[in-house]
Write a protein that holds these residues in place. Structure first.
Motif, PDB file in Angstrom:
ATOM      1  N   SER A 132       0.852  -1.186   0.000  1.00 18.75           N
ATOM      2  CA  SER A 132       0.000   0.000   0.000  1.00 18.75           C
ATOM      3  C   SER A 132       0.888   1.237   0.000  1.00 18.75           C
ATOM      4  N   PRO A 133       0.486   2.304  -0.694  1.00 14.10           N
ATOM      5  CA  PRO A 133       1.284   3.531  -0.654  1.00 14.10           C
ATOM      6  C   PRO A 133       1.124   4.295   0.658  1.00 14.10           C
ATOM      7  N   GLU A 134       0.100   3.917   1.446  1.00 12.33           N
ATOM      8  CA  GLU A 134      -0.229   4.663   2.661  1.00 12.33           C
ATOM      9  C   GLU A 134      -0.359   3.710   3.846  1.00 12.33           C
ATOM     10  N   PHE A 135       0.296   4.050   4.948  1.00 10.11           N
ATOM     11  CA  PHE A 135       0.198   3.233   6.146  1.00 10.11           C
ATOM     12  C   PHE A 135      -1.158   3.458   6.815  1.00 10.11           C
ATOM     13  N   ASP A 136      -1.874   2.365   7.083  1.00 12.10           N
ATOM     14  CA  ASP A 136      -3.179   2.418   7.738  1.00 12.10           C
ATOM     15  C   ASP A 136      -3.108   1.583   9.007  1.00 12.10           C
ATOM     16  N   VAL A 137      -2.998   2.249  10.144  1.00  9.59           N
ATOM     17  CA  VAL A 137      -2.819   1.548  11.406  1.00  9.59           C
ATOM     18  C   VAL A 137      -4.019   0.690  11.770  1.00  9.59           C
ATOM     19  N   ARG A 138      -5.181   0.954  11.177  1.00  7.35           N
ATOM     20  CA  ARG A 138      -6.400   0.183  11.497  1.00  7.35           C
ATOM     21  C   ARG A 138      -6.484  -1.125  10.716  1.00  7.35           C
ATOM     22  N   ASP A 139      -5.616  -1.309   9.750  1.00  2.06           N
ATOM     23  CA  ASP A 139      -5.627  -2.510   8.920  1.00  2.06           C
ATOM     24  C   ASP A 139      -5.189  -3.718   9.752  1.00  2.06           C
ATOM     25  N   PRO A 140      -5.938  -4.820   9.742  1.00  7.85           N
ATOM     26  CA  PRO A 140      -5.515  -6.011  10.488  1.00  7.85           C
ATOM     27  C   PRO A 140      -4.142  -6.543  10.086  1.00  7.85           C
ATOM     28  N   TYR A 148       6.300   2.670  -2.594  1.00  8.64           N
ATOM     29  CA  TYR A 148       6.411   1.396  -1.883  1.00  8.64           C
ATOM     30  C   TYR A 148       7.820   1.138  -1.354  1.00  8.64           C
ATOM     31  N   ASP A 149       8.720   2.066  -1.610  1.00  3.35           N
ATOM     32  CA  ASP A 149      10.065   1.935  -1.077  1.00  3.35           C
ATOM     33  C   ASP A 149      10.055   2.283   0.409  1.00  3.35           C
ATOM     34  N   SER A 150      11.076   1.836   1.126  1.00  4.58           N
ATOM     35  CA  SER A 150      11.118   2.117   2.568  1.00  4.58           C
ATOM     36  C   SER A 150      11.484   3.579   2.792  1.00  4.58           C
ATOM     37  N   PRO A 151      10.579   4.379   3.346  1.00  7.28           N
ATOM     38  CA  PRO A 151      10.902   5.789   3.564  1.00  7.28           C
ATOM     39  C   PRO A 151      11.919   6.008   4.680  1.00  7.28           C
ATOM     40  N   HIS A 152      11.996   5.063   5.628  1.00  9.25           N
ATOM     41  CA  HIS A 152      12.817   5.291   6.815  1.00  9.25           C
ATOM     42  C   HIS A 152      14.273   4.882   6.618  1.00  9.25           C
ATOM     43  N   VAL A 153      14.861   5.276   5.487  1.00  6.40           N
ATOM     44  CA  VAL A 153      16.288   5.040   5.279  1.00  6.40           C
ATOM     45  C   VAL A 153      17.112   6.207   5.818  1.00  6.40           C
ATOM     46  N   TYR A 154      16.447   7.295   6.180  1.00  2.00           N
ATOM     47  CA  TYR A 154      17.075   8.448   6.807  1.00  2.00           C
ATOM     48  C   TYR A 154      16.284   8.818   8.057  1.00  2.00           C
ATOM     49  N   PRO A 155      16.920   9.457   9.020  1.00  2.00           N
ATOM     50  CA  PRO A 155      16.202   9.837  10.239  1.00  2.00           C
ATOM     51  C   PRO A 155      15.380  11.103  10.065  1.00  2.00           C
ATOM     52  N   GLN A 193      10.738   3.785 -10.214  1.00  2.82           N
ATOM     53  CA  GLN A 193       9.692   3.229  -9.366  1.00  2.82           C
ATOM     54  C   GLN A 193       9.280   1.837  -9.841  1.00  2.82           C
ATOM     55  N   ILE A 194       8.778   1.021  -8.897  1.00  3.45           N
ATOM     56  CA  ILE A 194       8.317  -0.315  -9.252  1.00  3.45           C
ATOM     57  C   ILE A 194       6.951  -0.219  -9.925  1.00  3.45           C
ATOM     58  N   ALA A 195       6.520  -1.311 -10.539  1.00  3.79           N
ATOM     59  CA  ALA A 195       5.275  -1.309 -11.312  1.00  3.79           C
ATOM     60  C   ALA A 195       4.068  -0.937 -10.455  1.00  3.79           C
ATOM     61  N   LEU A 196       4.094  -1.334  -9.182  1.00  9.89           N
ATOM     62  CA  LEU A 196       2.966  -1.022  -8.303  1.00  9.89           C
ATOM     63  C   LEU A 196       2.715   0.473  -8.181  1.00  9.89           C
ATOM     64  N   SER A 197       3.768   1.267  -8.360  1.00  7.69           N
ATOM     65  CA  SER A 197       3.609   2.715  -8.211  1.00  7.69           C
ATOM     66  C   SER A 197       2.666   3.302  -9.249  1.00  7.69           C
ATOM     67  N   ASP A 198       2.481   2.616 -10.374  1.00  5.34           N
ATOM     68  CA  ASP A 198       1.514   3.086 -11.366  1.00  5.34           C
ATOM     69  C   ASP A 198       0.117   3.145 -10.761  1.00  5.34           C
ATOM     70  N   GLU A 199      -0.212   2.157  -9.911  1.00  2.00           N
ATOM     71  CA  GLU A 199      -1.514   2.161  -9.242  1.00  2.00           C
ATOM     72  C   GLU A 199      -1.620   3.344  -8.287  1.00  2.00           C
ATOM     73  N   ALA A 200      -0.536   3.637  -7.573  1.00  5.34           N
ATOM     74  CA  ALA A 200      -0.549   4.772  -6.649  1.00  5.34           C
ATOM     75  C   ALA A 200      -0.720   6.088  -7.408  1.00  5.34           C
ATOM     76  N   LEU A 201      -0.051   6.207  -8.561  1.00  4.52           N
ATOM     77  CA  LEU A 201      -0.189   7.427  -9.363  1.00  4.52           C
ATOM     78  C   LEU A 201      -1.617   7.562  -9.897  1.00  4.52           C
ATOM     79  N   SER A 202      -2.225   6.450 -10.283  1.00  9.91           N
ATOM     80  CA  SER A 202      -3.622   6.496 -10.738  1.00  9.91           C
ATOM     81  C   SER A 202      -4.543   6.957  -9.612  1.00  9.91           C
TER      82      SER A 202
END
Length: 521
Positions: free
Chosen positions: A167-175, A318-325, A358-367
């Motif tokens: 997912s492009p967005e973190f959803d804390v409510r997701d099981p 979908y890349d890991s954003p936390h590569v920097y502080p 970007q990976i192929a999944l990012s096309d869905e995020a851009l859409s």
């Protein structure tokens, strides 16, 4: 499907070079002591790290070596029943055994496995605890923070969710978040038990992001075990620490170090020649991993309205954003939505530029982004930053992209919102809070320093990032990058992979690196 099933029961993986014979002829350097002690290394299904860690183990004078088998959640992408089957201990064991066998006698089995069917009652207690922590996390403020038995896993949780949900967005409510916490509980318990009890002399890891990489690395550091990461192209091997536990380089001393150097003008000229080569369409030291230059001749027509506009440089969602502080936003989706809302409300014209790799999944995020904001202006793929500068853009916006120093050299200021590679320099204004970021977005044309100073600082950064360092360090970095290219760009053949691998490990600098690693661990 039949082919995939066959690989589960093969003796060795089919990847080029993944076999015991690849390490024949490698010996421990003569200047190292007699074998003693234990080392541990991460086991990931990747020929690049398989060969690299095998060579390091062969060179290091350890009496015993064990593998941390990290495959668990990373065994699949998605949340359906089939994904959980692929993540199961049985499938994980079948999928990883060929990789362990391919080392021959180099490693004496698994230190522990992240996917493990043992202790079912403990696993049930973990599930109950995971459910409780998940409920608590839903009412906690951002940024996400979750400490499990002394190990902070909040950032690892977010990155793993984005990648493996996906997912492009973190959803804390997701099981699925609960599922990840459950895995984290098991991983922390096993990692803490291993590193506290076995105390290896050192631990080798690829990256430090995601649950599978980050938890063993942090657990080892907590137990006082030296951790070496090989996850960035700017250096060959980095010893991470409790104060900077990222596999990316520590950029905090770039500016002060450069200002202490002699012959600065000569160093700036070297940087200028290399950066000019890149901007003119050539391949410089920093972009030698690319298939082709991003600045080659382009026939793409520029859209109208760029003069005076802001360009927002998108990241791979979908890349890991936390590569920097010090990230201001939890994920790239929150960042881009906040950025669009502020710029739109302020009436500032802007364009979005998609990430080139970007990976192929990012096309869905851009859409999804286009549906949410139908009036967005997009830049076509193939437009270079040189074209954008000549078109008169006023500012570039990024979270932590190295595009900032390219823009600075071209006279364009930028805005970032993390402890990015340029954060000690003035040419990129760096926000530390969302409110500060919004204020900066509303004044995009503001020059932090005169353009001549921006260009000089951009060259200083380029020198420190790409040219600075002892001869051994740069020699290893180049060979390391060549080896990675042979494994990951174009058709990887047995000959090309092993040729570049042997070129790396045959370097005298490689032996000196191993000796220094052993002495300082």
């Amino acid at each position: 499907m039949i082919g995939k099933l066959r690989t589960l029961f093969s003796r060795y993986p089919k990847d080029p070079g993944v076999q015991p014979a690849s390490f024949s002829g490698l010996t421990t350097p003569n200047n190292l002591p007699a074998p003693s002690g234990l080392i541990a290394a991460q086991s990931v299904p990747d020929k690049f790290y398989f060969l690299l860690f095998g060579a390091l183990r062969k060179r290091l004078p350890a009496h015993r070596a064990e593998l941390v088998v990290v495959r668990a959640v990373s065994g699949a992408v998605g949340t359906g029943w089939l994904a959980e089957v692929k993540r199961s201990p049985a499938v994980a064991w079948l999928a990883t055994q060929p990789w362990l066998r391919a080392y021959g006698g180099l490693f004496q089995g698994a230190a522990y496995r992240c996917a493990n069917a043992g202790a079912p009652l403990q696993s049930l207690r973990d599930w109950t605890r995971a459910n409780r922590l998940w409920q608590q996390l839903q009412t906690a403020p951002e940024p996400v923070s979750l400490v499990i038995d002394g190990i902070e896993v909040g950032d690892l949780l977010v990155d793993s969710y984005l990648r493996f949900k996906p997912s492009p967005e973190f959803d804390v409510r997701d099981p699925f978040v609960r599922r990840l916490i459950w895995q984290a509980l098991k991983d922390v318990r096993r990692a803490n038990a291993y590193f506290e009890q076995r105390k290896p002399k050192l631990y080798l890891t690829s990256y430090t992001t995601y649950l599978e990489h980050g938890i063993p690395a942090r657990s080892a550091l907590r137990a006082g075990v030296p951790v070496w990461s090989f996850g960035n192209f700017s250096q060959f091997g980095k010893r991470i620490s409790l104060t900077h536990g990222f596999h990316t380089a520590d950029f905090s001393a770039y500016r002060s170090t450069f200002e202490s150097l002699h012959n600065q003008e000569e160093k700036l000229q070297r940087a200028r020649q290399q950066l000019e080569l890149r901007l003119s369409g050539g391949i410089d030291a920093a972009t030698s991993y690319m298939r082709q230059s991003a600045y080659g001749p382009s026939s793409v027509a520029l859209p109208t309205g760029l003069d005076g506009a802001v360009v927002v440089f998108l990241h791979d969602f979908y890349d890991s954003p936390h590569v920097y502080p010090d990230l201001v936003f939890e994920d790239f989706w929150r960042w881009i939505c906040f950025t669009i809302d502020v710029l739109t409300k302020a009436g500032i014209p802007f364009f979005l530029k998609p990430h080139p790799n970007q990976i192929a999944l990012s096309d869905e995020a851009l859409s999804r982004l286009r549906q949410k904001y139908p009036a967005l202006q997009w830049l076509p793929v193939g437009i270079s930053n040189v074209q954008l500068a000549h078109a008169g853009i006023t500012c570039g916006v990024t979270v932590y992209g190295t595009v900032a120093h390219e823009l600075a050299y071209l006279g364009i200021p930028s805005i970032g919102c993390a402890s990015h590679p340029h954060h000690t320099f003035d040419f990129c204004r760096t926000a530390h809070t969302a409110a500060e970021y919004a204020t900066m977005l509303k004044t995009p044309a503001s020059l932090p320093v005169p353009k001549d100073d921006m260009q000089r600082q951009a060259l200083a950064f380029y020198f420190m990032h790409n040219l600075y360092g002892e001869d051994d360090a740069r020699t290893l970095q180049r060979a390391f990058l060549d080896f990675w290219k042979a494994c990951n760009i174009g058709p990887a053949t047995e000959e090309s992979v092993l040729s570049s691998f042997r070129a790396l490990v045959a370097l005298p600098a490689f032996d000196r690196f191993v000796a220094a690693m052993w002495r300082t661990s």
